[in-house]
Design an enzyme around this catalytic site. Structure first.
Site, PDB file in Angstrom:
ATOM      1  N   ASP A 179      -4.656   3.159  12.088  1.00  0.00           N
ATOM      2  CA  ASP A 179      -4.411   4.454  11.637  1.00  0.00           C
ATOM      3  C   ASP A 179      -5.804   5.521  12.258  1.00  0.00           C
ATOM      4  O   ASP A 179      -5.462   6.486  12.578  1.00  0.00           O
ATOM      5  CB  ASP A 179      -4.440   4.583  10.245  1.00  0.00           C
ATOM      6  CG  ASP A 179      -5.824   3.757   9.443  1.00  0.00           C
ATOM      7  OD1 ASP A 179      -6.430   2.916   9.971  1.00  0.00           O
ATOM      8  OD2 ASP A 179      -5.883   4.182   8.263  1.00  0.00           O
ATOM      9  N   TYR A 220      -2.437   4.358   2.873  1.00  0.00           N
ATOM     10  CA  TYR A 220      -1.782   3.320   2.231  1.00  0.00           C
ATOM     11  C   TYR A 220      -0.332   3.653   1.760  1.00  0.00           C
ATOM     12  O   TYR A 220       0.192   2.661   1.031  1.00  0.00           O
ATOM     13  CB  TYR A 220      -2.709   2.721   0.989  1.00  0.00           C
ATOM     14  CG  TYR A 220      -3.985   2.484   1.265  1.00  0.00           C
ATOM     15  CD1 TYR A 220      -4.632   1.961   2.548  1.00  0.00           C
ATOM     16  CD2 TYR A 220      -4.959   2.638   0.433  1.00  0.00           C
ATOM     17  CE1 TYR A 220      -5.788   1.757   2.662  1.00  0.00           C
ATOM     18  CE2 TYR A 220      -6.590   2.194   0.625  1.00  0.00           C
ATOM     19  CZ  TYR A 220      -6.693   1.754   1.958  1.00  0.00           C
ATOM     20  OH  TYR A 220      -8.000   1.548   2.226  1.00  0.00           O
ATOM     21  N   THR A 257      -8.279  -5.048   3.251  1.00  0.00           N
ATOM     22  CA  THR A 257      -9.212  -5.943   4.278  1.00  0.00           C
ATOM     23  C   THR A 257     -10.372  -6.432   3.136  1.00  0.00           C
ATOM     24  O   THR A 257     -10.231  -6.285   2.187  1.00  0.00           O
ATOM     25  CB  THR A 257      -9.896  -4.915   5.253  1.00  0.00           C
ATOM     26  OG1 THR A 257     -10.417  -3.775   4.428  1.00  0.00           O
ATOM     27  CG2 THR A 257      -8.844  -4.636   6.424  1.00  0.00           C
ATOM     28  N   HIS A 272       0.310  -0.283  12.643  1.00  0.00           N
ATOM     29  CA  HIS A 272       0.858  -1.484  12.283  1.00  0.00           C
ATOM     30  C   HIS A 272       1.464  -1.340  10.739  1.00  0.00           C
ATOM     31  O   HIS A 272       1.342  -0.330  10.063  1.00  0.00           O
ATOM     32  CB  HIS A 272      -0.056  -2.534  11.958  1.00  0.00           C
ATOM     33  CG  HIS A 272      -1.435  -2.107  11.071  1.00  0.00           C
ATOM     34  ND1 HIS A 272      -1.261  -2.176   9.547  1.00  0.00           N
ATOM     35  CD2 HIS A 272      -2.533  -1.595  11.459  1.00  0.00           C
ATOM     36  CE1 HIS A 272      -2.371  -1.757   9.249  1.00  0.00           C
ATOM     37  NE2 HIS A 272      -3.273  -1.408  10.265  1.00  0.00           N
TER      38      HIS A 272
END
Length: 453
Positions: free
Chosen positions: A339, A48, A81, A75
Site C-alpha cells: 500500500d 485494512y 504484522t 497484496h
C-alpha cells in the site's frame, strides 16, 4: 502450462476460493442487511478495508480500443504484522484483566482468544487476488493469446508473492486453464525494487497521526475504562483494538465482535487517521514520499512507448535491460506491491492531489469532501490499471489516429488533470502523459539523492 495433475487438483480449489470471494464481496460480511447505505463499516477501515470498486467499470468511448494494460495491485487481506499484532495483544490483555465489566457489550472479551497469525495472507486475501485475476481475464480477454500471456512481477514479501501467484491462478481458472500466466520476476526488497519503498531518509507520519489519535480517542478511552474498571486503556490501545476489528473480520469473513464497541462517528475518525497516515507517510504531505514512486513510473513509460527504461533511481538495471525479465511486447502487465508504494506512485504521478493539506487537528473533518480516502485508494487488493488505448479517425472524440491512456483506480476513471488535452472521459495522449511525468523522468529533481544524505 500447468502440469496435468496440478490442473486437476487446482481447478476445484480455485473455483471454491473464487466463490468465497464473490460471496464475501456480495454480502459485505453481512453488513448490507444491518447498516443503512451509504455508511458501510468496512469502508471505514482505511488500508485494512477489503477491496471494493469505487465506481462501476466503464468501457472506453466508441471508436477506441484497448491495446495494452498495466496493473499495479496491492497484496490481499492479511494478518497484522508483528509489532502491531503484539500491541493488539497487550490491549486485549488489559481488558481481560479487568475484574468486572459494567457494560454487557464487553462480555465476549472474557472468553476471547487472540490467535491471529502474523504477516501472512488470510484465506479471504487469497480469494481477493484470485478474483482479481479472473476479473482481468474476463474484462481483457481480447488481449490474450497463447503466445502473449500476462507478464507478472512481484516484490519479494511472502504475502505479495502469494498474491501474484493467486492472481495467475484466478486468471488461468477464468480461461478454463487455456491461458496460464506465471510469476516471472520476484524483485528483492533488499535491493533495487520499484515495487517496494526504499528511501532511507524518508520521514514518518507519526506526528500527524498521534495528533489526531489524541483528539478523537479520549472519549472512547474514558467509556471503555469506565466499562472495564482497572483496564487502564490508553489512546493507542483504543486504536489497536479498532484495527483488531478489521483484522479479525477479514480473517473470519464475518464482522468481529470488537467492531461493535465503536460507533459510526468513531469509525469515520479511525478512517481519517488512516488518511493522515498515508498522506504524510508516502503521499503529498511527505517531502520524500513521491520519489519512491518514480522508478515504477519510468518502467511504465517504457512499456507504453516500447522503449528502454530510462531511470537511475529504484530500477534494477540488469533486469530492466533484458527482454526476458522486462519484455516490451506484452499486452498485459501485472505488478504486485504494498500500500505505501502504491501511494508513493499515485503521488509521483499526480493523482489525488489535494487543494490543501490534510489537517491533523481538524476535529470537524468531513472525509467525504476530498478524494484522499485511504479505503478508496489502497484497500487490501487495491489496483491501479493503466489502459493504453488506440482511437482512430472518426471515433467519438478524436480527429486523428493516436495512442492514448486512461487510468482507473479501483475501477474509478481518473480525471488526469495534470495531462494536457485530457478529455472529459479521462483519456490523454501517451505523449502528453509522458510529458506530464517530468518529476519521474528527471529522476525526482534531486530528491532521490536526499534519500541517502
Amino acid at each position: 502450462m500447468l502440469p496435468p495433475m496440478l490442473r486437476v487438483f487446482l481447478l476445484p480449489v480455485v473455483y471454491a476460493l473464487l466463490a468465497v470471494s464473490r460471496a464475501s464481496a456480495d454480502n459485505q460480511f453481512g453488513l448490507q442487511e444491518r447498516l443503512t447505505p451509504p455508511y458501510v463499516l468496512q469502508q471505514n477501515w482505511g488500508a485494512y478495508s477489503p477491496y471494493y470498486p469505487v465506481a462501476k467499470y466503464v468501457a472506453p468511448p466508441e471508436g477506441c480500443s484497448i491495446t495494452q494494460i498495466n496493473i499495479l495491485q496491492r497484496h490481499g487481506a492479511r494478518y497484522p504484522t508483528a509489532s502491531p499484532g503484539a500491541a493488539i495483544a497487550i490491549a486485549v490483555n488489559k481488558l481481560q484483566n479487568a475484574s468486572v465489566y459494567t457494560d454487557s457489550s464487553l462480555n465476549f472479551i472474557r472468553n476471547f482468544t487472540f490467535d491471529l497469525g502474523t504477516n501472512n495472507l488470510v484465506l479471504f486475501g487469497a480469494a481477493q487476488s484470485l478474483a482479481a485475476g479472473a476479473e482481468t481475464y474476463n474484462r481483457y480477454k481480447e488481449l490474450v493469446s497463447v503466445d502473449n500471456l500476462p507478464f507478472v512481477r512481484a516484490s519479494s514479501s511472502d504475502r505479495v508473492v502469494k498474491s501474484a501467484l493467486n492472481w495467475t491462478y484466478g486468471f488461468s481458472a477464468a480461461s478454463s486453464l487455456r491461458f496460464n500466466p506465471v510469476l516471472s520476476v520476484i524483485l528483492d526488497e533488499n535491493a533495487n525494487d520499484t515495487l517496494h519503498n526504499s528511501c532511507g531518509a524518508i520521514g514518518s507520519s507519526d506526528n500527524q497521526t498521534d495528533t489526531w489519535i489524541a483528539i478523537y480517542t479520549p472519549s472512547i478511552v474514558q467509556r471503555l475504562n469506565n466499562a472495564a474498571p482497572g483496564a487502564n486503556l490508553s489512546s493507542n490501545d483504543v486504536f489497536n483494538l479498532m484495527t483488531l476489528c478489521a483484522f479479525e473480520s477479514v480473517a473470519t469473513e464475518s464482522i468481529s465482535d470488537w467492531c461493535g464497541l465503536f460507533d459510526e462517528d468513531e469509525w469515520r475518525a479511525f478512517e481519517y487517521e488512516m488518511d493522515l497516515d498515508k498522506y504524510y507517510g508516502t503521499g503529498y504531505g511527505q517531502p520524500l514520499g513521491p520519489v519512491e514512486g518514480i522508478g515504477y513510473i519510468n518502467e511504465l513509460i517504457a512499456r507504453l512507448t516500447s522503449s528502454p527504461v530510462n531511470d537511475t533511481t529504484q530500477t534494477n538495471s540488469t533486469l530492466d535491460r533484458s527482454p526476458v525479465t522486462f519484455p516490451l511486447d506484452r499486452t498485459i502487465y501485472a505488478d504486485f506491491s504494498h500500500d505505501n508504494q502504491l501511494i508513493a506512485i499515485y503521488t509521483a504521478m499526480g493523482l489525488f492531489k489535494q487543494a490543501r493539506a490534510l489537517d491533523p487537528t481538524n476535529s470537524n473533518f468531513d472525509s467525504t469532501n476530498g478524494s484522499w480516502i485511504t479505503s478508496q485508494l489502497v484497500p487490501f487488493s487495491a489496483r491501479m490499471v493503466i489502459e493504453k488505448i488506440q482511437c482512430g479517425i472518426g471515433s467519438s472524440r478524436q480527429d486523428e489516429d493516436g495512442d492514448y491512456i486512461r487510468i482507473l483506480v479501483n475501477d474509478a476513471v481518473q480525471s488526469l488533470d495534470f495531462c494536457a488535452g485530457v478529455s472529459k472521459e479521462g483519456i490523454c495522449r501517451v505523449s502528453e502523459f509522458v510529458e506530464s511525468q517530468s518529476y519521474a523522468t528527471n529522476g525526482g529533481n534531486g530528491d532521490w539523492q536526499k534519500c541517502f544524505e
